[in-house]
Enzyme design. Sequence first.
Site, PDB file in Angstrom:
ATOM      1  N   PRO A 159      53.271  48.543  24.257  1.00 23.87           N
ATOM      2  CA  PRO A 159      52.820  47.839  25.461  1.00 23.87           C
ATOM      3  C   PRO A 159      51.312  47.668  25.514  1.00 23.87           C
ATOM      4  O   PRO A 159      50.546  48.619  25.314  1.00 23.87           O
ATOM      5  CB  PRO A 159      53.323  48.752  26.582  1.00 23.87           C
ATOM      6  N   CYS A 160      50.921  46.431  25.788  1.00 23.97           N
ATOM      7  CA  CYS A 160      49.496  46.089  25.713  1.00 23.97           C
ATOM      8  C   CYS A 160      48.806  46.187  27.072  1.00 23.97           C
ATOM      9  O   CYS A 160      47.589  46.048  27.139  1.00 23.97           O
ATOM     10  CB  CYS A 160      49.334  44.674  25.160  1.00 23.97           C
ATOM     11  N   GLN A 161      49.555  46.405  28.162  1.00 16.34           N
ATOM     12  CA  GLN A 161      48.946  46.308  29.479  1.00 16.34           C
ATOM     13  C   GLN A 161      47.756  47.259  29.642  1.00 16.34           C
ATOM     14  O   GLN A 161      46.763  46.930  30.281  1.00 16.34           O
ATOM     15  CB  GLN A 161      49.978  46.591  30.572  1.00 16.34           C
TER      16      GLN A 161
END
Length: 374
Positions: free
Chosen positions: A71-73
């Site tokens: 996940p890049c958030q």
Amino acid sequence: MNYISVCSGIEAATVAWNKLGWNPLGFSEVDKFPSAVLQHHYPNVPNLGDMTNYKEWNINESVDLIIGGTPCQSFSISGLRKGLEDPRGNLALTYIGLLDYFKPKYFIWENVPGVLSSNKGEDFSSFIRAIQEIRYGFAYRVLDAQYFGVPQRRKRVFVVGCSSGDWRSAAEILFESESLSRDTEESRQKGKDSTKETRGSSTTDNRWPARISNTLDVAYHDKLGLEDQHINADCPKFVPTVYESHPNDSRVTDMGETCTTVTARWGTGGNNTPLVNQSVIRRLTPVECERLQGFPCGYTEIPYNNRPHTPDGHRYKALGNSMAVPVIRWLGERINGIDARSKVRYVGSANASRQKFATTMGTNLGEKKHGTST
């Protein structure tokens, strides 16, 4: 090539590598709608679920490659930039543990460019040091989807690793020998040419935007003019103009020939989905987003929650979280080429070693026969 895909989403990797004949051993996805897409398209491939439980996975075959975009958030400029302090960011380190456990020959890790500057670069540095500790050679590079045949600006960091421990093998995958930088004048022109070709495509292929005939069937109102349109080649055609919507100050900006990055926020409200001027103003559709990402038309349109169709919001989010198919296809082709050459070098080296051994043994036997050995 046997591979495992983690944080699989709607599985750009399997779409990209299908023609390579590669074999997915399993996916790892926990979100409900992407999991439904995987089940719909790949019912015979197990969804292994939570990637933190990788030691419990029942994988009976050797794993040649692992791909994943954790996940890049937490690394995104638009996120809170908590980096590895965010549990989602810590999945990057879970990814390292997964590599150490299965020991694949290759790996591909993808993330947003913000990962390079998150926590002043310390987060990415920690990730790289962890790769070194498990003795993988690696290289990394920012690749932009618009230079791979789709008209979308989508920059992503790709880290490629090799179990040989030699960084040069990884660099050979990510960097062309004729140019250490893809973003040369020639490459940029090639990207523009690809965009122009895409812009002139028909709705029967996977590219976007399609030329739309002014003769439309009854599905136009329902499908917004971009699905099942059966182009009449004798009719005049026109190309939709796409505008970027700025909900904060109501600005609308012409995107030109290349669309902005497809994001998971599209379709969630707030007028953040690009607008299309196609005789009437409308939003960019999920089908167009599929084309922007390189997926087949209708790939995310599946029966869902006991309904025959999927709500657009789920499709926008899943597509915005996905990797771009053409970029992953290019990486797979590069790995295929490098792997084939390494096998040839290995066979050649083994043959040379056997020949040297046979020659040495023959010489020793000859010396013993003539009484010259000591």
